[in-house]
Design a protein around this motif. Structure first.
Motif: not given
Ligand SMILES: Nc1ncnc2c1ncn2[C@@H]1O[C@H](COP(=O)(O)OP(=O)(O)OP(=O)(O)O)[C@@H](O)[C@H]1O
Length: 286
Positions: A22-23, A136, A162
């Motif tokens: 996810e962003v 990340n 992501a």
């Protein structure tokens, strides 16, 4: 995490999760504590209490970081800058042309950074973040200086990174740019997380976006009718769960002048302004 600089309490027990795939968007006013959070996550400053936990599936995970555009040395070319960085972080120099191309700097690779525009320096920073093939990514204000093509490119890139399973954390003041990129929005205010919600939830919210002449009279009508409203600007409001017709009729009856009205879904921008306004009133919403 908590952190004070002398008598300034920059972080007062900030806690949030940045999920893989996810962003996550970190938003907040000047001085809210965003940069302090990011520096703490990167280990650049020591916090007074709290810690960062990474869900390490395969040992330590690598974090890609986007430096500010002022980081680069003007006398080096883009290629030399990334080669030096690759050596410093133990990444293969074969990644340099790949990352420069990815960032749209292939043709400018042999030019000195001093001849780069602000947006090109920003692209160089993004290329640098990708050098080590990170698990990340943390980006502090990455949209600054990018042209419209660059904004779209970066948005697509962040979503792709992501979707490949990375956790991506972006801090930005440019809420419009985040609308099409963010999966989750975390609002910081005065060193606290005052709201944290999936963007998909916001999109489920249907209502009416209004700009009115007199917010005080509008608030009276909203209170009388029991409307759930979010403040989206000085005289801008988002009325939740009410149809456009209903809103216009009620305001016309009460003689409240309307400058603009449109049916709409919830946005990051509404959520942000509402969360900050509520936190000022002491009503911390999550
Ligand atoms: N090195 C420092 N020494 C003293 N105070 C600091 C220091 N760095 C940050 N602060 C203070 O900590 C608070 C949070 O600052 P921080 O830079 O984290 O905010 P920010 O949300 O990133 O703001 P901006 O949007 O303006 O970049 C502010 O009150 C700031 O003045």
């Amino acid at each position: 995490m908590s952190k004070s600089y002398g008598s300034v309490r920059a972080l007062k027990g900030v806690s949030f999760t940045v999920p893989d795939g996810e962003v996550s968007c970190l938003v907040g006013r000047n001085g809210a504590g965003k940069t302090t959070v990011i520096k703490a996550l990167l280990g650049l400053i020591a916090v007074d209490a709290g810690s960062l936990r990474m869900n390490a599936r395969e040992g330590a995970r690598r974090i890609g970081v986007v430096f500010g555009p002022e980081y680069w040395v003007g006398s080096r070319t883009g290629e030399q800058s990334l080669k030096a960085l690759a050596l410093a972080i133990g990444a293969s120099t074969s990644r340099v042309p790949v990352c420069l191309d990815e960032a749209g700097l292939g043709d400018a690779a042999r030019r000195r950074v001093r001849s780069y525009s602000l947006g090109m320096r920003q692209r160089l920073s993004i290329a640098a973040a990708l050098l080590g093939e990170p698990d990340n990514l943390i980006l502090d204000e990455p949209f600054v200086g990018l042209d419209p093509e660059g904004v779209r490119w970066l948005g697509d890139l962040l979503r792709d990174l992501a979707r490949e399973g990375r956790a991506v954390l972006v801090s930005s003041h440019l809420l419009a740019e985040l609308e099409s990129v963010g999966d989750r929005v975390i609002v910081l205010n005065d060193g606290r997380v005052v709201a944290d919600r999936p963007v998909a939830d916001l999109r489920q919210i249907q209502g009416v976006r209004l700009r009115v002449h007199d917010s005080e009279r509008f608030s009276d009508v909203a209170a009388r009718r029991g409307w759930q409203v979010e403040r989206a600007g000085r005289d801008s409001w988002f009325v939740i769960g009410v149809s456009l017709d209903e809103a216009i009729r009620a305001l016309a009856e009460a003689g409240v002048g309307i400058e603009e009205a449109a049916a709409s879904r919830g946005t990051i921008s509404d959520f942000y302004f509402d969360a900050v306004a509520r936190s000022r009133e002491g009503d911390v919403a999550r």
